[in-house]
Design a protein around this motif. Structure first.
Motif, PDB file in Angstrom:
ATOM      1  N   SER A 202      87.583  43.125  22.479  1.00 44.76           N
ATOM      2  CA  SER A 202      87.307  42.359  23.289  1.00 44.76           C
ATOM      3  C   SER A 202      87.197  42.428  25.042  1.00 44.76           C
ATOM      4  O   SER A 202      87.469  44.020  25.379  1.00 44.76           O
ATOM      5  N   ALA A 203      86.883  41.472  25.857  1.00 44.66           N
ATOM      6  CA  ALA A 203      85.426  41.948  26.506  1.00 44.66           C
ATOM      7  C   ALA A 203      86.217  40.783  27.768  1.00 44.66           C
ATOM      8  O   ALA A 203      86.107  39.358  27.148  1.00 44.66           O
ATOM      9  N   SER A 204      86.558  40.998  28.518  1.00 42.63           N
ATOM     10  CA  SER A 204      86.252  39.814  29.602  1.00 42.63           C
ATOM     11  C   SER A 204      85.343  39.607  30.278  1.00 42.63           C
ATOM     12  O   SER A 204      85.224  39.210  32.134  1.00 42.63           O
ATOM     13  N   SER A 205      85.383  40.818  31.331  1.00 42.03           N
ATOM     14  CA  SER A 205      83.471  41.358  32.354  1.00 42.03           C
ATOM     15  C   SER A 205      82.967  42.325  31.488  1.00 42.03           C
ATOM     16  O   SER A 205      82.947  42.986  30.625  1.00 42.03           O
ATOM     17  N   ALA A 206      82.209  42.763  32.563  1.00 44.42           N
ATOM     18  CA  ALA A 206      81.224  43.807  32.369  1.00 44.42           C
ATOM     19  C   ALA A 206      82.012  44.802  32.085  1.00 44.42           C
ATOM     20  O   ALA A 206      81.332  46.014  31.862  1.00 44.42           O
ATOM     21  N   HIS A 207      83.145  45.045  32.859  1.00 46.33           N
ATOM     22  CA  HIS A 207      83.943  46.118  32.897  1.00 46.33           C
ATOM     23  C   HIS A 207      85.241  46.817  32.684  1.00 46.33           C
ATOM     24  O   HIS A 207      85.713  47.146  31.917  1.00 46.33           O
ATOM     25  N   ASP A 208      85.607  45.188  32.094  1.00 43.18           N
ATOM     26  CA  ASP A 208      86.901  45.213  31.530  1.00 43.18           C
ATOM     27  C   ASP A 208      86.924  45.029  30.169  1.00 43.18           C
ATOM     28  O   ASP A 208      86.762  44.475  29.206  1.00 43.18           O
ATOM     29  N   VAL A 209      87.248  45.900  29.107  1.00 43.25           N
ATOM     30  CA  VAL A 209      86.913  45.550  27.134  1.00 43.25           C
ATOM     31  C   VAL A 209      88.232  46.529  26.860  1.00 43.25           C
ATOM     32  O   VAL A 209      88.446  47.051  27.466  1.00 43.25           O
ATOM     33  N   ALA A 210      88.087  46.077  25.420  1.00 44.23           N
ATOM     34  CA  ALA A 210      89.328  47.107  24.433  1.00 44.23           C
ATOM     35  C   ALA A 210      88.837  46.905  23.133  1.00 44.23           C
ATOM     36  O   ALA A 210      87.796  45.989  22.735  1.00 44.23           O
ATOM     37  N   ILE A 211      88.605  47.756  23.221  1.00 47.66           N
ATOM     38  CA  ILE A 211      88.164  48.519  21.550  1.00 47.66           C
ATOM     39  C   ILE A 211      89.062  49.134  20.895  1.00 47.66           C
ATOM     40  O   ILE A 211      89.980  49.599  20.853  1.00 47.66           O
ATOM     41  N   THR A 212      89.070  48.499  19.435  1.00 47.93           N
ATOM     42  CA  THR A 212      90.187  48.750  17.873  1.00 47.93           C
ATOM     43  C   THR A 212      89.050  49.678  17.218  1.00 47.93           C
ATOM     44  O   THR A 212      88.451  49.292  17.021  1.00 47.93           O
ATOM     45  N   THR A 213      90.259  50.898  16.776  1.00 49.13           N
ATOM     46  CA  THR A 213      89.748  51.502  16.036  1.00 49.13           C
ATOM     47  C   THR A 213      89.606  50.935  14.637  1.00 49.13           C
ATOM     48  O   THR A 213      91.155  50.511  14.898  1.00 49.13           O
ATOM     49  N   ALA A 214      89.378  51.747  13.952  1.00 47.28           N
ATOM     50  CA  ALA A 214      89.538  51.914  12.374  1.00 47.28           C
ATOM     51  C   ALA A 214      91.101  51.812  11.892  1.00 47.28           C
ATOM     52  O   ALA A 214      91.560  51.845  11.038  1.00 47.28           O
ATOM     53  N   GLY A 215      91.127  53.017  12.945  1.00 49.13           N
ATOM     54  CA  GLY A 215      92.689  53.301  12.522  1.00 49.13           C
ATOM     55  C   GLY A 215      93.754  52.689  13.757  1.00 49.13           C
ATOM     56  O   GLY A 215      94.816  53.465  12.723  1.00 49.13           O
ATOM     57  N   GLY A 216      93.963  51.571  14.096  1.00 47.17           N
ATOM     58  CA  GLY A 216      94.316  51.494  14.653  1.00 47.17           C
ATOM     59  C   GLY A 216      94.385  51.247  16.295  1.00 47.17           C
ATOM     60  O   GLY A 216      95.409  50.850  17.340  1.00 47.17           O
ATOM     61  N   ARG A 217      93.809  52.976  16.746  1.00 48.81           N
ATOM     62  CA  ARG A 217      94.086  52.724  18.346  1.00 48.81           C
ATOM     63  C   ARG A 217      93.026  51.595  18.701  1.00 48.81           C
ATOM     64  O   ARG A 217      91.906  51.290  18.773  1.00 48.81           O
ATOM     65  N   ILE A 218      93.622  51.847  20.364  1.00 46.76           N
ATOM     66  CA  ILE A 218      93.633  50.506  21.186  1.00 46.76           C
ATOM     67  C   ILE A 218      92.917  51.054  22.113  1.00 46.76           C
ATOM     68  O   ILE A 218      93.921  51.941  23.089  1.00 46.76           O
ATOM     69  N   PHE A 219      91.687  51.411  22.611  1.00 47.04           N
ATOM     70  CA  PHE A 219      91.423  52.244  24.056  1.00 47.04           C
ATOM     71  C   PHE A 219      91.348  51.006  24.709  1.00 47.04           C
ATOM     72  O   PHE A 219      90.192  50.052  24.313  1.00 47.04           O
ATOM     73  N   ALA A 220      90.808  50.892  25.983  1.00 42.38           N
ATOM     74  CA  ALA A 220      90.630  49.950  27.100  1.00 42.38           C
ATOM     75  C   ALA A 220      89.889  50.956  28.389  1.00 42.38           C
ATOM     76  O   ALA A 220      90.049  51.640  29.003  1.00 42.38           O
ATOM     77  N   THR A 221      89.058  49.869  28.924  1.00 45.16           N
ATOM     78  CA  THR A 221      88.640  50.250  30.327  1.00 45.16           C
ATOM     79  C   THR A 221      88.527  49.198  31.216  1.00 45.16           C
ATOM     80  O   THR A 221      88.459  47.847  30.829  1.00 45.16           O
ATOM     81  N   SER A 222      88.170  49.662  32.709  1.00 47.23           N
ATOM     82  CA  SER A 222      88.086  48.883  33.000  1.00 47.23           C
ATOM     83  C   SER A 222      87.088  49.358  34.317  1.00 47.23           C
ATOM     84  O   SER A 222      86.870  48.232  35.400  1.00 47.23           O
ATOM     85  N   ASP A 223      85.863  50.346  34.062  1.00 50.90           N
ATOM     86  CA  ASP A 223      85.289  50.350  34.798  1.00 50.90           C
ATOM     87  C   ASP A 223      83.720  50.594  34.267  1.00 50.90           C
ATOM     88  O   ASP A 223      82.562  51.028  34.445  1.00 50.90           O
ATOM     89  N   GLY A 224      83.771  49.508  32.878  1.00 48.22           N
ATOM     90  CA  GLY A 224      82.874  49.703  32.065  1.00 48.22           C
ATOM     91  C   GLY A 224      82.269  50.568  30.948  1.00 48.22           C
ATOM     92  O   GLY A 224      81.096  50.730  30.348  1.00 48.22           O
ATOM     93  N   GLY A 225      83.505  51.329  30.869  1.00 42.86           N
ATOM     94  CA  GLY A 225      83.020  52.157  29.621  1.00 42.86           C
ATOM     95  C   GLY A 225      83.565  53.957  30.465  1.00 42.86           C
ATOM     96  O   GLY A 225      82.667  55.071  30.026  1.00 42.86           O
ATOM     97  N   ALA A 226      82.958  53.705  31.955  1.00 42.60           N
ATOM     98  CA  ALA A 226      82.979  55.001  32.405  1.00 42.60           C
ATOM     99  C   ALA A 226      83.933  56.181  32.061  1.00 42.60           C
ATOM    100  O   ALA A 226      84.327  57.500  31.319  1.00 42.60           O
ATOM    101  N   THR A 227      85.819  55.453  31.926  1.00 42.78           N
ATOM    102  CA  THR A 227      86.728  56.018  31.552  1.00 42.78           C
ATOM    103  C   THR A 227      87.672  55.301  30.336  1.00 42.78           C
ATOM    104  O   THR A 227      87.683  53.877  30.536  1.00 42.78           O
ATOM    105  N   TRP A 228      88.025  55.788  29.558  1.00 41.19           N
ATOM    106  CA  TRP A 228      88.823  55.133  28.381  1.00 41.19           C
ATOM    107  C   TRP A 228      90.589  55.352  28.471  1.00 41.19           C
ATOM    108  O   TRP A 228      90.552  56.508  28.778  1.00 41.19           O
ATOM    109  N   HIS A 229      90.854  55.133  28.624  1.00 41.70           N
ATOM    110  CA  HIS A 229      92.751  54.740  27.835  1.00 41.70           C
ATOM    111  C   HIS A 229      93.087  54.578  26.935  1.00 41.70           C
ATOM    112  O   HIS A 229      92.856  53.568  26.734  1.00 41.70           O
ATOM    113  N   GLN A 230      93.493  54.843  26.374  1.00 45.07           N
ATOM    114  CA  GLN A 230      94.836  54.675  24.318  1.00 45.07           C
ATOM    115  C   GLN A 230      95.778  53.748  25.768  1.00 45.07           C
ATOM    116  O   GLN A 230      96.305  54.343  26.705  1.00 45.07           O
ATOM    117  N   GLN A 231      96.392  52.825  24.990  1.00 36.26           N
ATOM    118  CA  GLN A 231      96.688  52.233  24.972  1.00 36.26           C
ATOM    119  C   GLN A 231      98.299  51.833  24.316  1.00 36.26           C
ATOM    120  O   GLN A 231      98.003  52.526  23.460  1.00 36.26           O
TER     121      GLN A 231
END
Lengths: 288, 339
Positions: free
Chosen positions: B310-339
């Protein structure tokens, strides 16, 4: 005085800034210095200080949980109340699930809870086991790991007190024929044991883990999937594939290596799995 | 693998007996509690995880700790699932309710004129994810707060957040069941199914971005199925699929292939604007375009198969893995943080 060296703070300033932002330490009146110190301690404990992965280490820290743990150690009542509300029920539920017993689970949880609160006071500060939490995992999973470790130690202590449940039973009767048959059975079981040992050692680590969780620890497919990060259907499929591989390898070794016929191979299985209380693990000296 | 089949029963018995043993003391190679917890949380780098697994494969003590963590986690999930069962899924109420509904439907069927056409199978329409060449079945954006229409409800695979999102094979099984459902049952259950799917859409990571304008969503439920992605104004459309396939359809109907630069299967996407689109796929594949034309590969925080974005811009995105983990970035994927 800051525990984190100035060079550490300077070199990883952006990652530390992101950590402080994520941690929300202001909620517990935590300064950034305490978070930086915690990150330094965690990186040192994990052995990543000399590597190129410090930034990713810091970014992977569970910042909010770390912030709460630090605030609780500092003795604040607000963070501790939040900790009780958020985690105490889950801690006790986890202890029950791990111990498999209500009473034993409560005992485990009570003990850990007391240590997290910090029963020992030194230099005016409570010493809490929370100081061993550096945010590499969520605090809930860390508590579950500590509970599980203590339960394993409890099992070990119990096994030293109680005799092992498997021992070699000597068959009754004293005829020479009977002794000869016992010797034959032991020989067949030993051959099977060696073939099995060789086949198990040839497996990939993850395949050995999966087999151990299923046959040794009797986890459900879903639980194995949770440990291995696989879907339970994948676990099932890979277990079946590994078992088929073991069967082929064992029978190939018994047939080609020990020159046993199919009937004799069947006898190996029957005797190894049969009524005689033979400790098969003794035939596998390298299996822990 | 269970139940044990007759042919393998002797081997199963032998394996159980051979592997039975008591845990030994901790060794210098044994992982500490935090490392075991981090392994369990998938917080470790791949190299460290592999190194530890070489030890875990033969260390009963570490296996026991990991097994204990897994048991506690599953127990907690079961407890959450049990407490969250809504009234219409509790059998004591559901069975009489379903019986009453069935009786009403039979009454309606008897009374219905013979020349009236049967209504469409809403459940089958929801389950289908084929992207037709002319009129795509457009899934509603997952961020939409209102109830999505049954025909365009998003599929579970892309929107099931956690704790246990269904894998693609489960979704395939659900699709088969949906297609086999008879029309009267579909009519009865269609509204319920759309509500269920909508509830599944309310993922924590996605609701955090739900309010952002222009959020789009795509979904895929099977290896052979293509996924369509729309920006909020629906002026363009991307179709993604296996082997890195990306196609773009413009407002005038022109369809053209775009170079994704990858060959992995692409399974979900989100387009917050006509020029920005994010796509995720197997093996940690993440793609982004910021001009609607050219795609770049974004470094992923994991090599797991990704199932949703899910994405709200070119920088803010959240991805979900098959294992159910969710990672988010607010800098277009330069860094990711697990939610």
């Amino acid at each position: 005085m800051s525990e984190a060296p100035p060079e550490f703070v300077a070199q990883y300033a952006p990652a530390l800034a992101r950590l402080c932002k994520r941690a929300g330490g202001a909620r517990w009146n935590l300064g950034d210095e305490s978070l930086r110190d915690a990150a330094y301690r965690g990186a040192r404990a994990a052995g990543v200080l000399d590597g190129a992965s410090v930034d990713s280490f810091i970014d992977a820290i569970h910042a909010e949980d770390l912030s709460l743990a630090i605030a609780c150690q500092a003795g604040g009542s607000a963070p501790w109340e939040h900790f009780i509300t958020s985690f105490r029920p889950q801690l006790y539920a986890a202890a029950r699930a791990i111990a498999g017993d209500e009473a034993r689970g409560r005992e485990l949880a009570d003990s850990l809870w007391a240590e997290m609160y910090g029963m020992e006071v030194r230099d005016g500060r409570r010493r809490s086991i929370l100081s061993y939490f550096h945010g590499r995992s969520s605090i809930l999973t860390w508590m579950r790991a500590v509970l599980a470790q203590r339960h394993v130690d409890y099992i070990r202590a119990q096994s030293r007190i109680a005799p092992l449940d498997d021992h070699l039973e000597q068959p009754t009767g004293t005829s020479d024929d009977h002794d000869e048959e016992s010797g034959e059975r032991a020989r067949y079981v030993a051959m099977l044991g060696k073939a099995l040992d060789a086949a198990l050692k040839a497996l990939e680590p993850r395949d050995r883990m999966r087999m151990a969780y299923y046959y040794r620890h009797t986890l459900s497919l879903k639980e194995i999937g949770r440990v291995m990060n696989e879907h339970e259907s994948t676990v099932s499929r890979r277990l079946a594939r590994t078992r088929d591989y073991l069967k082929r390898e064992i029978e190939r070794t018994l047939h080609d290596g020990y020159r046993l016929s199919q009937d004799q191979i069947r006898l190996c299985y029957d005797w190894a799995a049969g009524d005689l209380q033979i400790d098969l693990s003794r035939a596998l000296p390298d299996v822990k | 693998m269970t139940p044990v089949d007759r042919d393998n029963e002797p081997l199963d018995t032998v394996l159980r007996r051979a592997m039975r043993a008591h845990p030994g003391p901790a060794t210098p190679e044994c992982a500490d509690a935090e490392t075991l917890a981090a392994y369990s949380d998938r917080s470790l780098a791949a190299a460290e995880r592999e190194r530890l697994e070489t030890h875990f494969a033969d260390c009963m003590r570490c296996q026991l700790v990991l097994a204990g963590i897994a048991r506690a986690d599953e127990s907690a999930r079961d407890a959450r699932a049990a407490s969250g069962i809504p009234w219409y899924r509790r059998w004591r109420i559901a069975i009489p309710a379903l019986a009453a509904v069935a009786a009403i439907l039979v009454f309606i069927a008897i009374r219905r004129p013979a020349n009236e056409e049967p209504q469409s199978n809403e459940v089958v329409a929801m389950a289908k994810r084929e992207a037709p060449a002319v009129e795509p079945a457009a899934p509603e954006p997952a961020a939409a707060p209102e109830m999505p229409e049954a025909a365009s409800a998003p599929a579970p695979a892309a929107l099931a957040p956690a704790p246990a999102p269904p894998a693609s094979n489960e979704i395939a099984m659900n699709e088969t069941k949906a297609q086999a459902a008879a029309a009267p049952r579909a009519q009865a259950m269609g509204a319920f199914s759309s509500q269920t799917l909508h509830r599944q859409a309310t993922a924590p990571a996605m609701s955090a971005l739900a309010g952002a304008p222009g959020a789009g969503a795509g979904a895929a439920i099977g290896g052979e199925v293509r996924v369509t992605i729309f920006p909020p104004d629906r002026s363009v459309m991307w179709i993604i699929g296996k082997n890195g396939m990306v196609q773009r359809r413009d407002a005038d109907g022109t369809m053209r292939v775009q170079q994704s630069g990858v060959s992995t299967d692409l399974v979900a996407g989100a387009s917050p604007s006509v020029s920005v689109c994010w796509i995720v796929g197997r093996s940690g594949t993440i793609l982004r375009t910021t001009d609607g034309e050219h795609w770049e590969v974004i470094g992923a925080p994991t090599t797991e198969n990704l199932t949703a974005v899910s994405a709200s811009s070119a920088h803010d995105v959240a991805i979900t893995t098959a294992g159910g983990r969710i990672f988010a970035t607010s800098d277009g994927g330069a860094t990711w943080h697990q939610q």
